[in-house]
Design a protein around this motif. Structure first.
Motif, mmCIF file in Angstrom:
data_model
loop_
_atom_site.group_PDB
_atom_site.id
_atom_site.type_symbol
_atom_site.label_atom_id
_atom_site.label_comp_id
_atom_site.label_asym_id
_atom_site.label_seq_id
_atom_site.Cartn_x
_atom_site.Cartn_y
_atom_site.Cartn_z
ATOM 1 N N VAL A 186 0.871 -1.175 0.000
ATOM 2 C CA VAL A 186 0.000 0.000 0.000
ATOM 3 C C VAL A 186 0.905 1.222 0.000
ATOM 4 O O VAL A 186 1.840 1.305 0.795
ATOM 5 N N TRP A 187 0.653 2.143 -0.914
ATOM 6 C CA TRP A 187 1.422 3.387 -0.931
ATOM 7 C C TRP A 187 0.525 4.505 -0.441
ATOM 8 O O TRP A 187 -0.620 4.642 -0.887
ATOM 9 N N VAL A 188 1.039 5.296 0.478
ATOM 10 C CA VAL A 188 0.248 6.385 1.042
ATOM 11 C C VAL A 188 1.164 7.569 1.321
ATOM 12 O O VAL A 188 2.367 7.395 1.559
ATOM 13 N N CYS A 189 0.598 8.767 1.274
ATOM 14 C CA CYS A 189 1.388 9.957 1.596
ATOM 15 C C CYS A 189 0.531 10.936 2.389
ATOM 16 O O CYS A 189 -0.699 10.858 2.377
ATOM 17 N N PHE A 190 1.186 11.827 3.103
ATOM 18 C CA PHE A 190 0.461 12.870 3.824
ATOM 19 C C PHE A 190 1.390 14.035 4.120
ATOM 20 O O PHE A 190 2.618 13.933 4.015
ATOM 21 N N SER A 191 0.780 15.163 4.448
ATOM 22 C CA SER A 191 1.533 16.349 4.830
ATOM 23 C C SER A 191 0.754 17.049 5.939
ATOM 24 O O SER A 191 -0.300 16.565 6.379
ATOM 25 N N ALA A 192 1.249 18.186 6.374
ATOM 26 C CA ALA A 192 0.540 18.956 7.402
ATOM 27 C C ALA A 192 -0.821 19.432 6.902
ATOM 28 O O ALA A 192 -1.694 19.778 7.697
ATOM 29 N N GLY B 270 -2.933 12.409 1.938
ATOM 30 C CA GLY B 270 -2.943 12.431 0.486
ATOM 31 C C GLY B 270 -3.505 11.152 -0.095
ATOM 32 O O GLY B 270 -4.348 10.495 0.525
ATOM 33 N N SER B 271 -3.005 10.781 -1.238
ATOM 34 C CA SER B 271 -3.512 9.605 -1.939
ATOM 35 C C SER B 271 -3.072 8.313 -1.265
ATOM 36 O O SER B 271 -2.016 8.240 -0.636
ATOM 37 N N LEU B 272 -3.910 7.300 -1.408
ATOM 38 C CA LEU B 272 -3.592 5.950 -0.943
ATOM 39 C C LEU B 272 -3.960 4.989 -2.062
ATOM 40 O O LEU B 272 -5.048 5.070 -2.621
ATOM 41 N N THR B 273 -3.043 4.105 -2.394
ATOM 42 C CA THR B 273 -3.326 3.125 -3.434
ATOM 43 C C THR B 273 -2.814 1.760 -3.013
ATOM 44 O O THR B 273 -1.785 1.653 -2.329
ATOM 45 N N ILE B 274 -3.536 0.731 -3.381
ATOM 46 C CA ILE B 274 -3.162 -0.643 -3.075
ATOM 47 C C ILE B 274 -2.683 -1.310 -4.357
ATOM 48 O O ILE B 274 -3.388 -1.312 -5.362
ATOM 49 N N PHE B 275 -1.509 -1.878 -4.319
ATOM 50 C CA PHE B 275 -0.955 -2.539 -5.490
ATOM 51 C C PHE B 275 -1.713 -3.831 -5.775
ATOM 52 O O PHE B 275 -2.150 -4.523 -4.850
ATOM 53 N N ALA C 194 -10.657 -3.519 1.811
ATOM 54 C CA ALA C 194 -11.881 -2.732 1.962
ATOM 55 C C ALA C 194 -11.807 -1.831 3.178
ATOM 56 O O ALA C 194 -12.212 -0.665 3.144
ATOM 57 N N LEU C 195 -11.266 -2.365 4.293
ATOM 58 C CA LEU C 195 -11.157 -1.579 5.519
ATOM 59 C C LEU C 195 -10.151 -0.436 5.344
ATOM 60 O O LEU C 195 -10.385 0.685 5.812
ATOM 61 N N ILE C 196 -9.056 -0.710 4.676
ATOM 62 C CA ILE C 196 -8.042 0.318 4.471
ATOM 63 C C ILE C 196 -8.584 1.461 3.608
ATOM 64 O O ILE C 196 -8.421 2.641 3.929
ATOM 65 N N MET C 197 -9.250 1.115 2.516
ATOM 66 C CA MET C 197 -9.770 2.127 1.624
ATOM 67 C C MET C 197 -10.899 2.926 2.258
ATOM 68 O O MET C 197 -11.119 4.079 1.932
ATOM 69 N N HIS C 198 -11.628 2.277 3.186
ATOM 70 C CA HIS C 198 -12.716 2.961 3.869
ATOM 71 C C HIS C 198 -12.185 4.035 4.810
ATOM 72 O O HIS C 198 -12.765 5.094 4.962
#
Length: 205
Positions: A90-96, A100-105, A201-205
Motif C-alpha cells: 500500500v502506498w500512502v502519503c500525507f503532509s501537514a 494524500g492519496s492511498l493506493t493498493i498494489f 476494503a477496511l483500508i480504503m474505507h
C-alpha cells in the motif's frame, strides 16, 4: 510476589523497539538531523511524507484482555496469527495539510522502478496539486533501490519535485507517517480482517 516486586521498583515492561543501526546509519542520521535542526514547523509543513508497505496479519502485537483463571484460550482472549502472513503493498502519503492519496498494489505486484514511477505520476502529482497548488513543497521517501533508480531521479527532476534528504537508511522512526500508519493498523486490527479482500476494503474505507 508481584506486590513485592512493585514495591522494589522491579516492574516488568515491554521492551522498547528501536532500529538496529550500523555505524553508517548513525552517521547519516546525525548528518540529516544537523541539516534540518533549525527548521521551523512552517518548514516541515511543506513536506509530503510517504510510506509502504502494509501487512495483513502483521497486527500491532498488542491485545489486552480481561480473563478469568483458566480462560486464556477463550475466543475473546486470543489474537489469531498465521505462520506466513500475506503481504501486499500500500502506498500512502500525507503532509501537514492532510492525508494524500492511498493506493493498493495489485496482488503479487513487485515494487520496482516502473511501478514506482506509475504511483508517483498517478498519486503523488494529484496530491501535490491539491494540497500545494503552485506552492513549492518537498517530497520524502526512503533510500529503497526503486526510489533511487536513475529513472525516478530523472522523472522527479523533470516534474520539479525537490527531495527531502538524503534520507538516512534504516530510519522509519524519523518519519511521522509511521504514527498515521499505526493509527490505521489499530483501527483495522479491531475489525479482525480474515482475508486480503476484507483488509483492503477496511483500508480504503
Amino acid at each position: 510476589m508481584r506486590r513485592k516486586l512493585l514495591e522494589d521498583g522491579l516492574v516488568s515492561r515491554r521492551a522498547a523497539k528501536k532500529p538496529l543501526l550500523s555505524r553508517k546509519n548513525i552517521r547519516d542520521r546525525l548528518i540529516f538531523c544537523k541539516r534540518y535542526r533549525d527548521w521551523t514547523a512552517e518548514d516541515w509543513g511543506k513536506v509530503i511524507f510517504s510510506e509502504s508497505p502494509f501487512r495483513l496479519f502483521g497486527a500491532s502485537g498488542k491485545k489486552f484482555v480481561r480473563r478469568r483463571q483458566g480462560g486464556c484460550y477463550h475466543q475473546s482472549c486470543v489474537m489469531p496469527t498465521v505462520k506466513h502472513p500475506e503481504t501486499f503493498h500500500v502506498w500512502v502519503c500525507f503532509s501537514a495539510k492532510g492525508v494524500g492519496s492511498l493506493t493498493i498494489f495489485p496482488k503479487n505486484t513487485a515494487m520496482n522502478k516502473e511501478w514506482y514511477q506509475h504511483i508517483l505520476r498517478e498519486q503523488l502529482l494529484p496530491t501535490i496539486q491539491k494540497q500545494f497548488g503552485d506552492e513549492q513543497c518537498l517530497f520524502q521517501h526512503d533510500g529503497a533501490p526503486c526510489h533511487e533508480a536513475k529513472l525516478i531521479t530523472k522523472w522527479l527532476g523533470e516534474q520539479n519535485i525537490d527531495i527531502l534528504g538524503p534520507w538516512p537508511g534504516n530510519s522509519p522512526d524519523l518519519n511521522p507517517i509511521e504514527n498515521l500508519r499505526s493509527i490505521l493498523k489499530r483501527q483495522v486490527d479491531k475489525q479482525n480482517p480474515t482475508n486480503s479482500d476484507k483488509l483492503q476494503a477496511l483500508i480504503m474505507h
